[in-house]
Design a protein around this motif. Sequence first.
Motif, PDB file in Angstrom:
ATOM      1  N   TYR A   1      85.244   3.945  34.698  1.00  0.00           N
ATOM      2  CA  TYR A   1      85.443   3.571  33.184  1.00  0.00           C
ATOM      3  C   TYR A   1      86.916   3.467  33.097  1.00  0.00           C
ATOM      4  O   TYR A   1      87.972   3.850  33.919  1.00  0.00           O
ATOM      5  CB  TYR A   1      85.062   4.396  32.260  1.00  0.00           C
ATOM      6  CG  TYR A   1      83.382   4.805  32.019  1.00  0.00           C
ATOM      7  CD1 TYR A   1      82.889   3.279  31.844  1.00  0.00           C
ATOM      8  CD2 TYR A   1      82.889   5.656  32.253  1.00  0.00           C
ATOM      9  CE1 TYR A   1      81.591   3.003  31.482  1.00  0.00           C
ATOM     10  CE2 TYR A   1      81.391   5.596  31.894  1.00  0.00           C
ATOM     11  CZ  TYR A   1      80.751   4.491  31.559  1.00  0.00           C
ATOM     12  OH  TYR A   1      79.446   4.378  31.514  1.00  0.00           O
TER      13      TYR A   1
ATOM     14  N   VAL B   1      82.550  10.589  28.522  1.00  0.00           N
ATOM     15  CA  VAL B   1      81.561  11.362  29.192  1.00  0.00           C
ATOM     16  C   VAL B   1      81.936  12.602  29.617  1.00  0.00           C
ATOM     17  O   VAL B   1      83.003  12.948  29.717  1.00  0.00           O
ATOM     18  CB  VAL B   1      81.089  10.276  30.510  1.00  0.00           C
ATOM     19  CG1 VAL B   1      80.850   8.859  30.021  1.00  0.00           C
ATOM     20  CG2 VAL B   1      82.560  10.274  31.511  1.00  0.00           C
TER      21      VAL B   1
ATOM     22  N   ARG C   1      83.417  14.439  38.109  1.00  0.00           N
ATOM     23  CA  ARG C   1      84.305  13.346  39.147  1.00  0.00           C
ATOM     24  C   ARG C   1      84.707  13.863  40.255  1.00  0.00           C
ATOM     25  O   ARG C   1      85.206  14.886  40.360  1.00  0.00           O
ATOM     26  CB  ARG C   1      85.557  13.061  38.030  1.00  0.00           C
ATOM     27  CG  ARG C   1      85.215  12.618  36.547  1.00  0.00           C
ATOM     28  CD  ARG C   1      86.437  12.291  35.953  1.00  0.00           C
ATOM     29  NE  ARG C   1      86.192  12.208  34.501  1.00  0.00           N
ATOM     30  CZ  ARG C   1      87.226  12.010  33.590  1.00  0.00           C
ATOM     31  NH1 ARG C   1      88.554  11.818  34.108  1.00  0.00           N
ATOM     32  NH2 ARG C   1      86.758  12.120  32.262  1.00  0.00           N
TER      33      ARG C   1
ATOM     34  N   THR D   1      80.435  13.872  32.725  1.00  0.00           N
ATOM     35  CA  THR D   1      80.055  13.874  33.905  1.00  0.00           C
ATOM     36  C   THR D   1      81.094  14.573  35.000  1.00  0.00           C
ATOM     37  O   THR D   1      82.382  14.123  34.622  1.00  0.00           O
ATOM     38  CB  THR D   1      79.577  12.559  34.606  1.00  0.00           C
ATOM     39  OG1 THR D   1      80.406  11.544  34.181  1.00  0.00           O
ATOM     40  CG2 THR D   1      78.211  12.329  33.951  1.00  0.00           C
TER      41      THR D   1
ATOM     42  N   SER E   1      72.409  12.200  27.962  1.00  0.00           N
ATOM     43  CA  SER E   1      73.201  10.964  28.916  1.00  0.00           C
ATOM     44  C   SER E   1      74.512  11.417  29.433  1.00  0.00           C
ATOM     45  O   SER E   1      75.168  11.835  28.327  1.00  0.00           O
ATOM     46  CB  SER E   1      72.889   9.618  28.146  1.00  0.00           C
ATOM     47  OG  SER E   1      73.632   8.957  28.990  1.00  0.00           O
ATOM     48  N   GLU E   2      74.737  11.178  30.455  1.00  0.00           N
ATOM     49  CA  GLU E   2      76.066  11.311  30.928  1.00  0.00           C
ATOM     50  C   GLU E   2      76.709  12.967  30.821  1.00  0.00           C
ATOM     51  O   GLU E   2      77.728  12.765  30.258  1.00  0.00           O
ATOM     52  CB  GLU E   2      77.211  10.277  30.186  1.00  0.00           C
ATOM     53  CG  GLU E   2      76.970   8.941  30.805  1.00  0.00           C
ATOM     54  CD  GLU E   2      77.500   8.577  32.294  1.00  0.00           C
ATOM     55  OE1 GLU E   2      77.707   9.380  32.947  1.00  0.00           O
ATOM     56  OE2 GLU E   2      77.898   7.224  32.330  1.00  0.00           O
TER      57      GLU E   2
ATOM     58  N   ARG F   1      75.507  10.345  23.970  1.00  0.00           N
ATOM     59  CA  ARG F   1      76.848  10.900  24.560  1.00  0.00           C
ATOM     60  C   ARG F   1      77.003  12.311  23.918  1.00  0.00           C
ATOM     61  O   ARG F   1      76.718  12.484  22.851  1.00  0.00           O
ATOM     62  CB  ARG F   1      77.873  10.085  24.364  1.00  0.00           C
ATOM     63  CG  ARG F   1      78.268   8.760  25.017  1.00  0.00           C
ATOM     64  CD  ARG F   1      78.290   8.889  26.400  1.00  0.00           C
ATOM     65  NE  ARG F   1      78.780   7.659  27.093  1.00  0.00           N
ATOM     66  CZ  ARG F   1      77.863   6.849  27.676  1.00  0.00           C
ATOM     67  NH1 ARG F   1      76.620   7.315  27.693  1.00  0.00           N
ATOM     68  NH2 ARG F   1      78.059   5.786  28.431  1.00  0.00           N
TER      69      ARG F   1
ATOM     70  N   SER G   1      72.204   8.873  33.775  1.00  0.00           N
ATOM     71  CA  SER G   1      73.614   8.695  33.923  1.00  0.00           C
ATOM     72  C   SER G   1      73.794   7.413  34.941  1.00  0.00           C
ATOM     73  O   SER G   1      72.852   7.118  35.783  1.00  0.00           O
ATOM     74  CB  SER G   1      74.464  10.074  34.801  1.00  0.00           C
ATOM     75  OG  SER G   1      74.449  11.128  33.648  1.00  0.00           O
ATOM     76  N   GLU G   2      74.867   6.955  35.003  1.00  0.00           N
ATOM     77  CA  GLU G   2      75.331   5.979  36.197  1.00  0.00           C
ATOM     78  C   GLU G   2      75.268   6.547  37.351  1.00  0.00           C
ATOM     79  O   GLU G   2      75.801   7.555  37.686  1.00  0.00           O
ATOM     80  CB  GLU G   2      76.672   5.208  35.491  1.00  0.00           C
ATOM     81  CG  GLU G   2      76.787   3.979  36.772  1.00  0.00           C
ATOM     82  CD  GLU G   2      78.395   3.355  36.299  1.00  0.00           C
ATOM     83  OE1 GLU G   2      78.427   2.300  37.157  1.00  0.00           O
ATOM     84  OE2 GLU G   2      79.043   3.811  35.416  1.00  0.00           O
ATOM     85  N   TYR G   3      74.416   5.727  38.244  1.00  0.00           N
ATOM     86  CA  TYR G   3      74.330   6.169  39.600  1.00  0.00           C
ATOM     87  C   TYR G   3      74.040   5.114  40.474  1.00  0.00           C
ATOM     88  O   TYR G   3      72.818   4.188  40.060  1.00  0.00           O
ATOM     89  CB  TYR G   3      73.066   7.262  39.683  1.00  0.00           C
ATOM     90  CG  TYR G   3      73.176   7.939  41.132  1.00  0.00           C
ATOM     91  CD1 TYR G   3      74.178   8.220  42.070  1.00  0.00           C
ATOM     92  CD2 TYR G   3      71.864   8.110  41.625  1.00  0.00           C
ATOM     93  CE1 TYR G   3      74.095   8.789  43.255  1.00  0.00           C
ATOM     94  CE2 TYR G   3      71.698   8.702  42.870  1.00  0.00           C
ATOM     95  CZ  TYR G   3      72.925   9.068  43.667  1.00  0.00           C
ATOM     96  OH  TYR G   3      72.450   9.761  44.815  1.00  0.00           O
TER      97      TYR G   3
ATOM     98  N   GLU H   1      86.302   7.069  30.397  1.00  0.00           N
ATOM     99  CA  GLU H   1      86.260   8.387  30.991  1.00  0.00           C
ATOM    100  C   GLU H   1      86.103   9.657  30.141  1.00  0.00           C
ATOM    101  O   GLU H   1      85.487  10.807  30.345  1.00  0.00           O
ATOM    102  CB  GLU H   1      87.386   8.498  32.106  1.00  0.00           C
ATOM    103  CG  GLU H   1      87.391   7.444  33.228  1.00  0.00           C
ATOM    104  CD  GLU H   1      86.146   8.081  34.128  1.00  0.00           C
ATOM    105  OE1 GLU H   1      85.830   8.946  34.163  1.00  0.00           O
ATOM    106  OE2 GLU H   1      86.168   6.957  35.158  1.00  0.00           O
TER     107      GLU H   1
ATOM    108  N   THR I   1      78.945   4.443  42.648  1.00  0.00           N
ATOM    109  CA  THR I   1      79.102   5.443  41.625  1.00  0.00           C
ATOM    110  C   THR I   1      78.351   6.646  41.834  1.00  0.00           C
ATOM    111  O   THR I   1      76.912   6.687  41.383  1.00  0.00           O
ATOM    112  CB  THR I   1      78.736   4.917  40.092  1.00  0.00           C
ATOM    113  OG1 THR I   1      79.615   4.002  39.885  1.00  0.00           O
ATOM    114  CG2 THR I   1      79.223   6.132  39.023  1.00  0.00           C
TER     115      THR I   1
END
Length: 356
Positions: free
Chosen positions: A343, A351, A355, A353, A179-180, A150, A200-202, A348, A206
């Motif tokens: 999250y 991270v 939105r 990223t 990451s993120e 992070r 990243s989350e995908y 939230e 998401t």
Amino acid sequence: MGPSMPPAAPVTWPLLKAPPTPLPQRRLGPFSVSAIGLGCMNICHAYGEPVPEADAARLLLAALDAGVTHFDTAALYGFGVSETLLGKYLGVHRDRFVLASKCGMTGVDLRGDGKRVRVIDGRPATLKATCDEALQRLRTDVIDLYYLHRWDKRVPIEDSVGALADLVRAGKVRAIGLSEVSAATLRRAHAVHPIAAVQSEYSLWTRNPEIAVLDACRELGVAFVAFSPLGRGVFTSSPPDPQALHAQDIRRAMPRFAPEHWPRNLALRARLVALAEAVGCTPAQLALAWVLTRGEHVHALPGTTRVTHLLEDLGALNVRPGADVLAQLDAVFAPGAPSGARYNAQGEDEVDTERF
């Protein structure tokens, strides 16, 4: 050599694609790895009780034998346990796979009572110390891909990436990842030292990376690694029951699993199941195949604790959804369709990223 493992029982889902041999490869920075890797958090962290060590060993060795060449862990996972297990059971096979780990988010005993608290710390000295500790646990002298887990927003990204670049020059790390992070942060970091990968989350539910990061990665020649591509278990053949989650399961704090959001999200999953049946594969395999269609620079990184699920995931590499199916998935899971944020407020805030 690792312990001898019994063969895995077959998955009972009737529409199961088997893994191809060999597994298709994609570029991950300077490396060529299996398009689907193995995320090694689940074996000891975040989703309840850690699995018995023998089961973790069985999973890791089965993945290696199946052709997985991308193993991803972190100092945070089990506060070093995941790295230790990889070192113990895969260390003797070090030349057969690409090893990725992460720093910048670890467990710290702040109260002196032995109970660790998750802390984000991107100071250069901390990152370098974490790397030295990881090398010992992993039983290796170099980590192939080392991520900043992070971005510590109290520390300029240039300073944290500069520390990772020092590790590259010292021969302790071969390539750097983030990451993120947002596209803007990626560009700032890439100006300091080439970034090999962004993780990243995908997944179908998401799709934030589609705002900017996927395109920025493509433009800069950076691989994109999708973690939680199965929606934290929602897109598997046996979705979680939010009311029965372990007390320490991180999904308890995620809005999408809350009573006011879960029914709508479960209905979305039913649409995926129907499409998977029409394609002739499991819902997990279709969800993973969708991720891999998002670009040749995209990698899928599911995690599991069971060999049967591992082999099911790898079978997604034999799934070829047509344009009509992909269009239906895009429509069903359009941004805004899933109910609830991914999250809670703290997550939230941690991270960087973009939105929707």
